[in-house]
Scaffold this active site. Structure first.
Site, PDB file in Angstrom:
ATOM      1  N   GLU A  96     -19.205 -85.511 -46.867  1.00 40.50           N
ATOM      2  CA  GLU A  96     -20.606 -85.109 -46.852  1.00 40.50           C
ATOM      3  C   GLU A  96     -20.760 -83.698 -46.300  1.00 40.50           C
ATOM      4  OE1 GLU A  96     -22.949 -89.310 -46.624  1.00 40.50           O
ATOM      5  OE2 GLU A  96     -22.396 -88.446 -44.722  1.00 40.50           O
ATOM      6  N   CYS A 109     -23.839 -77.209 -43.062  1.00 43.10           N
ATOM      7  CA  CYS A 109     -22.982 -77.941 -42.140  1.00 43.10           C
ATOM      8  C   CYS A 109     -21.869 -78.562 -42.976  1.00 43.10           C
ATOM      9  CB  CYS A 109     -23.819 -79.020 -41.443  1.00 43.10           C
ATOM     10  SG  CYS A 109     -22.853 -80.072 -40.361  1.00 43.10           S
ATOM     11  N   CYS A 116     -12.269 -88.737 -39.275  1.00 41.11           N
ATOM     12  CA  CYS A 116     -11.933 -87.976 -38.066  1.00 41.11           C
ATOM     13  C   CYS A 116     -11.086 -88.866 -37.169  1.00 41.11           C
ATOM     14  CB  CYS A 116     -13.204 -87.566 -37.330  1.00 41.11           C
ATOM     15  SG  CYS A 116     -12.915 -86.500 -35.896  1.00 41.11           S
ATOM     16  N   CYS A 120     -14.847 -90.342 -31.038  1.00 36.19           N
ATOM     17  CA  CYS A 120     -15.843 -90.207 -29.968  1.00 36.19           C
ATOM     18  C   CYS A 120     -16.760 -91.435 -30.019  1.00 36.19           C
ATOM     19  CB  CYS A 120     -16.636 -88.913 -30.127  1.00 36.19           C
ATOM     20  SG  CYS A 120     -15.566 -87.453 -29.983  1.00 36.19           S
ATOM     21  N   CYS A 123     -20.089 -91.475 -32.191  1.00 31.08           N
ATOM     22  CA  CYS A 123     -20.104 -90.795 -33.493  1.00 31.08           C
ATOM     23  C   CYS A 123     -19.674 -91.741 -34.612  1.00 31.08           C
ATOM     24  CB  CYS A 123     -19.181 -89.578 -33.447  1.00 31.08           C
ATOM     25  SG  CYS A 123     -19.065 -88.709 -35.015  1.00 31.08           S
ATOM     26  N   GLY A 165     -15.143 -84.560 -39.242  1.00 31.16           N
ATOM     27  CA  GLY A 165     -13.831 -84.044 -38.879  1.00 31.16           C
ATOM     28  C   GLY A 165     -13.814 -83.124 -37.672  1.00 31.16           C
ATOM     29  N   CYS A 339     -26.537 -85.139 -36.781  1.00 39.56           N
ATOM     30  CA  CYS A 339     -25.251 -85.064 -36.088  1.00 39.56           C
ATOM     31  C   CYS A 339     -24.692 -86.455 -35.863  1.00 39.56           C
ATOM     32  CB  CYS A 339     -25.414 -84.435 -34.715  1.00 39.56           C
ATOM     33  SG  CYS A 339     -25.931 -82.755 -34.756  1.00 39.56           S
TER      34      CYS A 339
HETATM   35  N1  SAH Z   1     -15.452 -82.645 -34.250  1.00 45.58           N
HETATM   36  C1  SAH Z   1     -16.308 -81.552 -33.918  1.00 45.58           C
HETATM   37  C2  SAH Z   1     -17.425 -81.269 -34.904  1.00 45.58           C
HETATM   38  C3  SAH Z   1     -18.193 -82.422 -35.501  1.00 45.58           C
HETATM   39  S1  SAH Z   1     -19.563 -83.151 -34.730  1.00 45.58           S
HETATM   40  C4  SAH Z   1     -16.881 -81.742 -32.529  1.00 45.58           C
HETATM   41  O1  SAH Z   1     -16.719 -82.799 -31.966  1.00 45.58           O
HETATM   42  O2  SAH Z   1     -17.458 -80.815 -32.000  1.00 45.58           O
HETATM   43  C5  SAH Z   1     -20.785 -82.007 -34.311  1.00 45.58           C
HETATM   44  C6  SAH Z   1     -21.519 -82.414 -33.049  1.00 45.58           C
HETATM   45  O3  SAH Z   1     -22.278 -83.629 -33.231  1.00 45.58           O
HETATM   46  C7  SAH Z   1     -20.574 -82.680 -31.894  1.00 45.58           C
HETATM   47  O4  SAH Z   1     -21.030 -82.065 -30.736  1.00 45.58           O
HETATM   48  C8  SAH Z   1     -20.657 -84.177 -31.770  1.00 45.58           C
HETATM   49  O5  SAH Z   1     -20.288 -84.639 -30.504  1.00 45.58           O
HETATM   50  C9  SAH Z   1     -22.103 -84.444 -32.104  1.00 45.58           C
HETATM   51  N2  SAH Z   1     -22.403 -85.859 -32.381  1.00 45.58           N
HETATM   52  C10 SAH Z   1     -21.556 -86.798 -32.824  1.00 45.58           C
HETATM   53  N3  SAH Z   1     -22.185 -87.995 -32.927  1.00 45.58           N
HETATM   54  C11 SAH Z   1     -23.465 -87.791 -32.545  1.00 45.58           C
HETATM   55  C12 SAH Z   1     -24.615 -88.630 -32.463  1.00 45.58           C
HETATM   56  N4  SAH Z   1     -24.568 -89.909 -32.796  1.00 45.58           N
HETATM   57  N5  SAH Z   1     -25.755 -88.079 -32.011  1.00 45.58           N
HETATM   58  C13 SAH Z   1     -25.815 -86.766 -31.697  1.00 45.58           C
HETATM   59  N6  SAH Z   1     -24.776 -85.936 -31.780  1.00 45.58           N
HETATM   60  C14 SAH Z   1     -23.604 -86.427 -32.197  1.00 45.58           C
END
Ligand code: SAH
Length: 359
Positions: A96, A109, A116, A120, A123, A165, A339
Site C-alpha cells: 500500500e 507515503c 515488516c 511494534c 502497528c 516496512g 499510520c
Molecule cells: N518502520 C518505520 C516506518 C513505518 S511507520 C518506523 O517505525 O518508523 C511510520 C510511523 O507510524 C512510525 O512512527 C510508527 O511507529 C507509527 N505507527 C505505527 N502504528 C501506528 C498506529 N497504530 N498509530 C499511530 N502511529 C503508528
C-alpha cells in the site's frame, strides 16, 4: 527445469547502471539517459513510445528488457482527501501507498517492504511479519505510479518512507531508490523533501550518517526508557535508547535542520506527565522536534488512544521544556490509511493478523 532468466528491468536501475547495462550490450551510453528520462520524468514505460530512439533499437530493447511498474489494483479516497492505493508487484505481492494532500504540501507515503519484521506492538503492518524486501525499482515505482494516477508530474511533493516496512532493514534498495528519485533526469525529488522514518537500527543509522545523499530523519522513539520501549518496539532490546540518542547527537545535520522524534501516544502506557518530563530530559542537547502521534486504534491492537486532554497535557510539558512539538493529525482513518494501519490481506497471515482483520 529452471525457469528462463527474467529480462533485466530497466526501471529498477539507477541511471549510471542503466547506461552501463546498455553499453555492455554495445548500445551507446547516452541512450540510457534518454530511457531514464522517458521512464522516470515522463512516465512512459512502453519502449515502442520512446520516439527519440531509433526504431530498430526500440524493437531490440523491447525484446531484451522489461520495464515494470507497480500496478494499481485499487484506490480508495478518504473524506479528508487522503487516498490509499493498493499496488500489485510483479510477483503478485501487494503493498500500500498513500497520497496525503495539503499537509500543507502534497505527500506520498511509500512502503519499503512487503510486511515488516519489527513487530511494534501497536502497528498492524507488524502483524504481517516480513514477507520480502522491496527492490529499489518497486520503491521508486510507487512514486511513479502515484504521480501518473494523480496527474502530478508538474506538482511538487514530499515523500515519507512511512508506509509498510522498516527502511533501514532494507538499506541498500531504499538508498538506491532515493538516488533514482533524486536524479535530475528523473522526478528530481530533492532528498530534502524526503523523510526516512526508522525504529533506529544502529549500524544502518551509522551508515546513513555517511551518505552523500541524505534524507530527513525521523526516529520512532515512542518511549522514554529502555524498559518501556523494549515492550513496544522489540528491536530496542538490541539497539537501546541511549545508543540511538547518542547516534542522533552525532548525526551530521545541515544548518537549521533537526531530527524528528515520533512518539505514538498510548493511553495509560506512555502518556503520563512523568513520561513527558523524561522524554524532554532525554532529548535535551539533541537538535530535535517531537511529533506526537495519537494512536490510530484498530482491532487486534491492544492499546487505546489517549483523551485530547492527555495529549495536550503531554504536548504542553514538552513545550514547557522548550521542545518543538506537533501533534500529527490522523489522516485517512476512515479508509484505514492512517499510520500503522497498512496491512494487506491474504499474504502470509498469522493468527494475530486474522484476528486483526475481523473488524
Ligand atoms: N518502520 C518505520 C516506518 C513505518 S511507520 C518506523 O517505525 O518508523 C511510520 C510511523 O507510524 C512510525 O512512527 C510508527 O511507529 C507509527 N505507527 C505505527 N502504528 C501506528 C498506529 N497504530 N498509530 C499511530 N502511529 C503508528
Amino acid at each position: 527445469m529452471t525457469p528462463p532468466p527474467r529480462p533485466l528491468d530497466l526501471a529498477a536501475l539507477e541511471r549510471p547502471a542503466l547506461e552501463t547495462a546498455l553499453e555492455e550490450r554495445g548500445i551507446e551510453r547516452f541512450r540510457g539517459r534518454q530511457i531514464f528520462q522517458w521512464i522516470h520524468k515522463r512516465g512512459v514505460t512502453e519502449i515502442e513510445k520512446m520516439t527519440d530512439l531509433p526504431r530498430a533499437l526500440r524493437a531490440r530493447l523491447a525484446h531484451e528488457f522489461a520495464i515494470t511498474t507497480p500496478a494499481i489494483e485499487s484506490r480508495e479516497r478518504s473524506s479528508d482527501g487522503t487516498e490509499k492505493f493498493l499496488l500489485k508487484l510483479e510477483d503478485g505481492r501487494l503493498i500500500e501507498s498513500v497520497f496525503i494532500p495539503d499537509t500543507p504540501s502534497m505527500t506520498f507515503c511509500v512502503s519499503t517492504q512487503v510486511g515488516c519484521a519489527m513487530a511494534c506492538a501497536f502497528c498492524l503492518t507488524g502483524k504481517m511479519g516480513l514477507v520480502r524486501n522491496l527492490t529499489a525499482g518497486e520503491i521508486a515505482g510507487q512514486v511513479r505510479a502515484l504521480v501518473a494516477a494523480l496527474d502530478m508530474r508538474n506538482t511538487r511533493f514530499n515523500i515519507v518512507l512511512m508506509g509498510m516496512g522498516e527502511p533501514l532493514h532494507n538499506y541498500d534498495e531504499t538508498m538506491k531508490a532515493l538516488r533514482m528519485l533524486a536524479d535530475e533526469h528523473g522526478l528530481a525529488v530533492s532528498p530534502r523533501r524526503v523523510t526516512l522514518s526508522t525504529v533506529g537500527i544502529l549500524p544502518a543509522l551509522e551508515r546513513l550518517a555517511a551518505e552523500p545523499v541524505m534524507p530527513n530523519l525521523a526516529i520512532s522513539l515512542h518511549a522514554p526508557s529502555d524498559e518501556l520501549r523494549g515492550e513496544l518496539v522489540p528491536i530496542n532490546k538490541k539497539y537501546g535508547v541511549d545508543d540511538i540518542i547518542a547516534a542522533c547527537k552525532r548525526f551530521p545535520l545541515k544548518r537549521r535542520s533537526r531530527i524528528t522524534f515520533e512518539y505514538v501516544l498510548l493511553a495509560g502506557v506512555n502518556d503520563s506527565p512523568a513520561d513527558a518530563r523524561r522524554l524532554a530530559k532525554m532529548l535535551s542537547g539533541v537538535k530535535s522536534k517531537v511529533n506526537l502521534i495519537p494512536l490510530n486504534a484498530a482491532a487486534g491492537i491492544p492499546f487505546e488512544r489517549p483523551s485530547d486532554e492527555a495529549i495536550n497535557r503531554f504536548a504542553q510539558i514538552l513545550a514547557d521544556h522548550h521542545l518543538t512539538v506537533s501533534v500529527r493529525k490522523s489522516r485517512g482513518r476512515d479508509i484505514r490509511a492512517a499510520c500503522g494501519q497498512l496491512i494487506v490481506e491474504g499474504q502470509k497471515k498469522s493468527a494475530a493478523q486474522r484476528l486483526a482483520l475481523q473488524m
